[in-house]
Scaffold this motif. Structure first.
Motif, PDB file in Angstrom:
ATOM      1  N   CYS A   1     -29.636 -41.848 -14.772  1.00 56.04           N
ATOM      2  CA  CYS A   1     -29.832 -42.522 -16.967  1.00 56.04           C
ATOM      3  C   CYS A   1     -30.451 -41.428 -17.591  1.00 56.04           C
ATOM      4  O   CYS A   1     -30.984 -40.720 -17.307  1.00 56.04           O
ATOM      5  CB  CYS A   1     -30.286 -43.863 -16.955  1.00 56.04           C
TER       6      CYS A   1
ATOM      7  N   VAL B   1     -26.051 -44.630 -18.148  1.00 52.44           N
ATOM      8  CA  VAL B   1     -25.875 -44.514 -16.629  1.00 52.44           C
ATOM      9  C   VAL B   1     -24.749 -42.841 -16.188  1.00 52.44           C
ATOM     10  O   VAL B   1     -23.960 -43.189 -16.837  1.00 52.44           O
ATOM     11  CB  VAL B   1     -24.663 -45.230 -15.795  1.00 52.44           C
TER      12      VAL B   1
ATOM     13  N   VAL C   1     -30.798 -50.094 -13.723  1.00 55.21           N
ATOM     14  CA  VAL C   1     -30.665 -49.886 -15.381  1.00 55.21           C
ATOM     15  C   VAL C   1     -32.630 -50.256 -15.445  1.00 55.21           C
ATOM     16  O   VAL C   1     -32.423 -49.284 -16.657  1.00 55.21           O
ATOM     17  CB  VAL C   1     -29.224 -49.877 -15.514  1.00 55.21           C
TER      18      VAL C   1
END
Length: 310
Positions: free
Chosen positions: A23, A29, A294
């Motif tokens: 990221c 991303v 994430v």
């Protein structure tokens, strides 16, 4: 020559697949890679698979790695970076020093989170609940997990178990996998959807096939999803009454049948509205398979910022 961009990595070590993402500092991303989790081969092999995937990503998407966040199933000690308790499907995982192993291999800081906490971090950072200050995250997978985001930060509670809505009683009298009775997990997990359908029909099929049967009009399958959605709604109402949280994000494999769950959730919420009358937002997760990774990257980003500004 242009300097390589600074990146953070997020890792989701699941029972079947390990997902790794790279990221930007803003948590966009850049690249992702999923590899099989060698869960039967022990902690060193599992972390080794994650590191191998991360190195492949860095080779094809060069960047200066600032840090790594890891989300893992089970009970974790975020401070020591170790797994405390793991299911039987993971061999030699409990006690494994995850962050020390990653830091030793890569030479950058690493941070560990429970996978459901990481899921919620991801959905608050870049997903369905982005920017929300107060959220309950719920994952409906093999089991049911939960996590709380209060006043703009993850709330873990004194023993790290805050938000575990899946094991709150009051949902009937069925035996739960944890040994208790009447937990939300007995109605809303993938395992329980399979079991409840088998009780009705004698057919033992996966939750995905139960969802397909419901979508095709199978009355027994529809009843199972009706019960699951109503149970999720009751858990939401308990949370509203206790904490005044009004935003909920639902993820996990069972939530992919959102078209089956949402009507039952909304019917129950309409029939038993919160005493305060406040509107509730119940949202399906947006990041899907990237959510835990994430979220783990988000944890690393926050920790690195804290160190930089101390």
């Amino acid at each position: 020559m242009t300097a390589a961009p600074e990146v953070v990595a997020g890792v989701d070590i699941g029972g079947t697949t390990t997902q790794v993402v790279l990221c930007t500092e803003d948590l966009d991303v850049i690249d992702r890679l999923g590899v099989p989790t060698p869960a039967a081969e022990g902690g060193a092999a599992m972390v080794g698979a994650a590191l191998g995937a991360l190195r492949l990503l860095l080779d094809r998407t060069p960047g200066r790695l600032l840090g790594v966040g890891v989300g893992a199933a089970g009970v974790v000690d975020a401070r020591s970076g170790r797994i405390l308790v793991a299911s039987d499907s993971f061999h030699d995982w409990a006690g494994f020093p995850v962050t020390a192993t990653v830091e030793g291999a890569l030479g950058v800081p690493a941070y560990l989170d429970n996978d459901v906490n990481a899921f919620l971090r991801g959905e608050v950072a870049r997903g369905a609940a982005a920017g929300e200050p107060h959220v309950l995250g719920m994952t409906l997978g093999t089991g049911v997990g939960g996590a709380l985001w209060l006043d703009g930060a993850l709330y873990e509670g004194p023993s790290g178990a805050a938000g575990e809505i899946g094991h709150v009683p009051g949902f009937g009298d069925l035996r739960c996998t944890c040994g208790g009775r009447g937990h939300l997990e007995t109605l809303a997990s993938g395992r329980s959807i399979t079991a409840r359908y088998a009780e009705r029909t004698g057919r033992n099929v996966t939750a995905r096939l139960v969802a397909e049967a419901a979508a095709g009009g199978d009355g027994d399958a529809l009843a199972v999803y009706e019960s699951a959605g109503a149970a999720v709604a009751r858990a939401i109402l308990v949370t509203v009454g206790l904490l005044d949280v009004t935003t909920f994000v639902i993820g996990g494999g069972v939530s992919r049948a959102w078209a089956l769950l949402e009507p039952s959730i909304q019917r129950t919420l309409s029939a038993e509205p919160p005493v305060g009358g406040q509107p509730l937002r119940v949202l399906p997760a947006r990041l899907d398979g990237d959510a835990v990774a994430v979220g783990a990257a988000s944890r690393a980003r926050v920790e690195l910022d804290t160190v930089t500004h101390v």
